[in-house]
Design a protein around this motif. Structure first.
Motif, PDB file in Angstrom:
ATOM      1  N   ARG A 173       1.875  -7.811  -0.180  1.00 47.65           N
ATOM      2  CA  ARG A 173       1.261  -8.092  -1.482  1.00 47.65           C
ATOM      3  C   ARG A 173      -0.251  -8.252  -1.335  1.00 47.65           C
ATOM      4  NH1 ARG A 173       2.954 -13.487  -4.235  1.00 47.65           N
ATOM      5  NH2 ARG A 173       1.338 -14.179  -2.811  1.00 47.65           N
TER       6      ARG A 173
ATOM      7  N   GLY B  99      -1.728  -4.989  -0.758  1.00 50.58           N
ATOM      8  CA  GLY B  99      -1.500  -4.045  -1.853  1.00 50.58           C
ATOM      9  C   GLY B  99      -0.877  -2.750  -1.389  1.00 50.58           C
ATOM     10  N   THR B 100       0.076  -2.853  -0.475  1.00 51.72           N
ATOM     11  CA  THR B 100       0.723  -1.649   0.039  1.00 51.72           C
ATOM     12  C   THR B 100       2.213  -1.896   0.224  1.00 51.72           C
ATOM     13  OG1 THR B 100       0.604   0.048   1.759  1.00 51.72           O
ATOM     14  CG2 THR B 100       0.310  -2.226   2.467  1.00 51.72           C
TER      15      THR B 100
END
Ligand SMILES: [Zn+2]
Length: 146
Positions: A73, A76-77
């Motif tokens: 998280r 962001g992947t």
């Protein structure tokens, strides 16, 4: 009557001191005992592998899937954790420094007790709320949900 009152005050004071002292040394000892292992990070193509991810999660006493959820998280992947090998695969290239920083942040928020500094804690889910419960001092601290 007066003597008895005084004695009980002294007793109360002494037991208070005892309680204080019994808490102090263990506090320092527990905090310094906690050492996060270095992450063994490897870049393969466009992916990043954390080879000792299970071991690191075990030291933090956290489910690897929860630690993974946090890391992915924050990055962001996407990625996945392989239970058999204990390896975390992140679907992008991430530097070792970034992963170390994020793991330290995880420890600070989700492992170390903010009240006494001990790492002997557990995460409890209470409905929508996540609480960090300290097994050393009993403190409870709400934390951001994972
Ligand atoms: Zn504590």
């Amino acid at each position: 009557m007066r003597e008895a009152g005084r004695a009980s005050i002294i007793y109360a004071y002494e037991s208070l001191l005892d309680r204080l002292y019994s808490k102090l040394p263990s506090r320092g000892a527990k905090a310094s005992r906690f050492e996060l292992p270095r992450l063994f990070v490897e870049r393969v193509g466009g992916k990043t592998l954390v080879r000792n991810f299970k071991q690191v999660s075990d030291v933090m006493r956290r489910d690897p899937r929860i630690v993974m959820r946090y890391l992915l998280r924050e990055l962001g992947t996407s990625g996945n954790y392989d239970e058999e090998s204990g390896i975390l695969t992140i679907n992008t290239r991430v530097s070792t420094a970034t992963l170390n920083n994020l793991t330290q942040r995880f420890v600070k928020t989700y492992v170390i007790c903010p009240t006494c500094g001990a790492p002997d804690t557990r995460l409890e889910r209470r409905g929508r709320t996540w609480v960090l419960v300290c097994e050393a001092c009993g403190a409870e601290q709400p934390v951001p949900p994972l």
